[in-house]
Write an enzyme that holds these catalytic residues in place. Sequence first.
Site, PDB file in Angstrom:
ATOM      1  N   LYS A  76       0.812  -0.901   0.012  1.00 30.23           N
ATOM      2  CA  LYS A  76       0.006  -0.183  -0.052  1.00 30.23           C
ATOM      3  C   LYS A  76       0.914   1.437   0.143  1.00 30.23           C
ATOM      4  O   LYS A  76       2.270   1.263   0.171  1.00 30.23           O
ATOM      5  CB  LYS A  76      -0.897  -0.174   1.220  1.00 30.23           C
ATOM      6  CG  LYS A  76      -1.898  -1.103   1.127  1.00 30.23           C
ATOM      7  CD  LYS A  76      -2.602  -1.277   2.493  1.00 30.23           C
ATOM      8  CE  LYS A  76      -4.204  -2.069   2.603  1.00 30.23           C
ATOM      9  NZ  LYS A  76      -4.703  -2.106   3.735  1.00 30.23           N
ATOM     10  N   ARG A 120      -1.041 -14.693   4.260  1.00 30.98           N
ATOM     11  CA  ARG A 120      -1.701 -14.088   5.229  1.00 30.98           C
ATOM     12  C   ARG A 120      -0.807 -14.340   6.593  1.00 30.98           C
ATOM     13  O   ARG A 120      -0.797 -13.450   7.562  1.00 30.98           O
ATOM     14  CB  ARG A 120      -2.963 -14.726   5.276  1.00 30.98           C
ATOM     15  CG  ARG A 120      -3.999 -14.239   4.322  1.00 30.98           C
ATOM     16  CD  ARG A 120      -4.442 -12.773   4.369  1.00 30.98           C
ATOM     17  NE  ARG A 120      -5.216 -12.452   5.496  1.00 30.98           N
ATOM     18  CZ  ARG A 120      -5.927 -11.274   5.495  1.00 30.98           C
ATOM     19  NH1 ARG A 120      -6.132 -10.622   4.396  1.00 30.98           N
ATOM     20  NH2 ARG A 120      -6.818 -11.104   6.528  1.00 30.98           N
ATOM     21  N   THR A 158      -5.031  -8.089  10.602  1.00 24.24           N
ATOM     22  CA  THR A 158      -5.384  -6.625   9.771  1.00 24.24           C
ATOM     23  C   THR A 158      -4.936  -5.569  10.987  1.00 24.24           C
ATOM     24  O   THR A 158      -4.459  -4.451  10.379  1.00 24.24           O
ATOM     25  CB  THR A 158      -7.015  -6.691   9.934  1.00 24.24           C
ATOM     26  OG1 THR A 158      -7.410  -7.605   9.255  1.00 24.24           O
ATOM     27  CG2 THR A 158      -7.416  -5.398   9.017  1.00 24.24           C
ATOM     28  N   ARG A 195       3.151  -6.564   9.300  1.00 28.58           N
ATOM     29  CA  ARG A 195       2.286  -5.695  10.037  1.00 28.58           C
ATOM     30  C   ARG A 195       2.758  -5.418  11.439  1.00 28.58           C
ATOM     31  O   ARG A 195       2.506  -4.210  12.110  1.00 28.58           O
ATOM     32  CB  ARG A 195       0.702  -6.039   9.809  1.00 28.58           C
ATOM     33  CG  ARG A 195       0.317  -5.716   8.555  1.00 28.58           C
ATOM     34  CD  ARG A 195      -1.091  -6.263   8.259  1.00 28.58           C
ATOM     35  NE  ARG A 195      -2.047  -6.060   7.231  1.00 28.58           N
ATOM     36  CZ  ARG A 195      -2.980  -6.509   6.595  1.00 28.58           C
ATOM     37  NH1 ARG A 195      -3.651  -7.375   7.635  1.00 28.58           N
ATOM     38  NH2 ARG A 195      -3.546  -6.202   5.512  1.00 28.58           N
ATOM     39  N   ASN A 198      -1.363  -0.238   7.418  1.00 27.97           N
ATOM     40  CA  ASN A 198      -0.917  -1.798   7.810  1.00 27.97           C
ATOM     41  C   ASN A 198      -0.197  -2.218   6.584  1.00 27.97           C
ATOM     42  O   ASN A 198       0.061  -3.466   6.611  1.00 27.97           O
ATOM     43  CB  ASN A 198      -2.188  -2.681   8.135  1.00 27.97           C
ATOM     44  CG  ASN A 198      -3.176  -2.686   7.241  1.00 27.97           C
ATOM     45  OD1 ASN A 198      -3.109  -2.392   6.274  1.00 27.97           O
ATOM     46  ND2 ASN A 198      -4.379  -3.362   7.402  1.00 27.97           N
ATOM     47  N   HIS A 200      -1.792  -5.257   1.508  1.00 27.80           N
ATOM     48  CA  HIS A 200      -3.003  -6.039   1.090  1.00 27.80           C
ATOM     49  C   HIS A 200      -2.605  -7.474   0.972  1.00 27.80           C
ATOM     50  O   HIS A 200      -1.657  -7.388  -0.039  1.00 27.80           O
ATOM     51  CB  HIS A 200      -3.816  -5.537   0.290  1.00 27.80           C
ATOM     52  CG  HIS A 200      -5.110  -6.219  -0.495  1.00 27.80           C
ATOM     53  ND1 HIS A 200      -6.019  -6.469   0.279  1.00 27.80           N
ATOM     54  CD2 HIS A 200      -4.860  -7.256  -1.513  1.00 27.80           C
ATOM     55  CE1 HIS A 200      -7.034  -7.384  -0.298  1.00 27.80           C
ATOM     56  NE2 HIS A 200      -6.071  -7.947  -1.171  1.00 27.80           N
TER      57      HIS A 200
HETATM   58  P1  IDP Z   1      -7.411  -7.223   5.609  1.00 30.89           P
HETATM   59  O1  IDP Z   1      -6.441  -6.174   4.837  1.00 30.89           O
HETATM   60  O2  IDP Z   1      -6.391  -8.021   6.712  1.00 30.89           O
HETATM   61  O3  IDP Z   1      -7.957  -8.364   4.471  1.00 30.89           O
HETATM   62  P2  IDP Z   1     -10.162  -6.365   5.780  1.00 30.89           P
HETATM   63  O4  IDP Z   1     -10.931  -6.645   6.882  1.00 30.89           O
HETATM   64  O5  IDP Z   1     -10.264  -6.961   4.372  1.00 30.89           O
HETATM   65  O6  IDP Z   1      -8.494  -6.630   6.375  1.00 30.89           O
HETATM   66  O7  IDP Z   1     -10.131  -4.723   5.623  1.00 30.89           O
HETATM   67  C1  IDP Z   1      -9.344  -3.976   4.555  1.00 30.89           C
HETATM   68  C2  IDP Z   1      -8.687  -2.998   4.837  1.00 30.89           C
HETATM   69  O8  IDP Z   1      -9.466  -1.805   5.435  1.00 30.89           O
HETATM   70  C3  IDP Z   1      -7.733  -3.219   6.254  1.00 30.89           C
HETATM   71  O9  IDP Z   1      -6.423  -3.751   5.743  1.00 30.89           O
HETATM   72  C4  IDP Z   1      -7.329  -1.817   6.605  1.00 30.89           C
HETATM   73  O10 IDP Z   1      -6.408  -0.983   6.058  1.00 30.89           O
HETATM   74  C5  IDP Z   1      -8.870  -1.155   6.426  1.00 30.89           C
HETATM   75  N1  IDP Z   1      -9.656  -1.385   7.736  1.00 30.89           N
HETATM   76  C6  IDP Z   1     -10.106  -2.319   8.367  1.00 30.89           C
HETATM   77  N2  IDP Z   1     -10.838  -1.966   9.358  1.00 30.89           N
HETATM   78  C7  IDP Z   1     -10.859  -0.567   9.345  1.00 30.89           C
HETATM   79  C8  IDP Z   1     -11.343   0.251  10.574  1.00 30.89           C
HETATM   80  O11 IDP Z   1     -11.889  -0.195  11.541  1.00 30.89           O
HETATM   81  N3  IDP Z   1     -11.181   1.608  10.202  1.00 30.89           N
HETATM   82  C9  IDP Z   1     -10.316   2.034   9.221  1.00 30.89           C
HETATM   83  N4  IDP Z   1     -10.089   1.183   8.233  1.00 30.89           N
HETATM   84  C10 IDP Z   1     -10.056  -0.299   8.519  1.00 30.89           C
HETATM   85 MG    MG Z   2      -9.317  -8.191   3.060  1.00 28.70          MG
END
Ligand code: IDP
Ligand code: MG
Length: 162
Positions: A10, A89, A95, A106, A126, A129
């Site tokens: 990212k 992962r 996350t 992360r 983080n 992706h």
């Molecule tokens: P992942 O990246 O670990 O698969 P996902 O649940 O798919 O996690 O969420 C996608 C992205 O959304 C996360 O990597 C993070 O950058 C962002 N995100 C997740 N939860 C929140 C939140 O509560 N507030 C702001 N951004 C969030």
């Molecule tokens: Mg995701």
Amino acid sequence: MIERTLVIIKPDGVQRSLAGRIISRFEDAGLKIVGMKMNWIDDAFAKEHYSDIGERYGKRILENLVNYIKEGPVIAMILEGVDAVENVRKITGSTYPNEALPGTIRGDFSHISKNYANKKERKVGNLIHASATSKEAKEEIKLWFSIDELHNYKTVHEQHTF
Ligand code: IDP
Ligand code: MG
């Protein structure tokens, strides 16, 4: 099974000059890079990539995330290996960086929490992706890469491990 998955460094990962170290983590584990490119994605593409986020987290978090992924160029890559989705992962970590274990990308390179991000309306920075499931990986690979951007070759791991 040998499978492929999508990883995106990212904008914060690129801007913090962590690309090399992030890629090394995957290479060190024996995952094979079969495609890679640098892109600055637009609004429509970001929304397509994060098409499930509005439903899962609501409009405010979707907008926050779309702005985050458009902050600068990203580096997208396709990695191949045994159970690549799950292994990538594992190397990526949870996350929310404050919950991600040391030794994960992360966990080692960030520490922001979900609470702090949402209270301050900051991004959950983080760094990367990674596709979460095999189904998501297949869809995301199709969205991000064309067939002629994916490459076949043999690594030493394939010669000595499999
Ligand atoms: P992942 O990246 O670990 O698969 P996902 O649940 O798919 O996690 O969420 C996608 C992205 O959304 C996360 O990597 C993070 O950058 C962002 N995100 C997740 N939860 C929140 C939140 O509560 N507030 C702001 N951004 C969030
Ligand atoms: Mg995701």
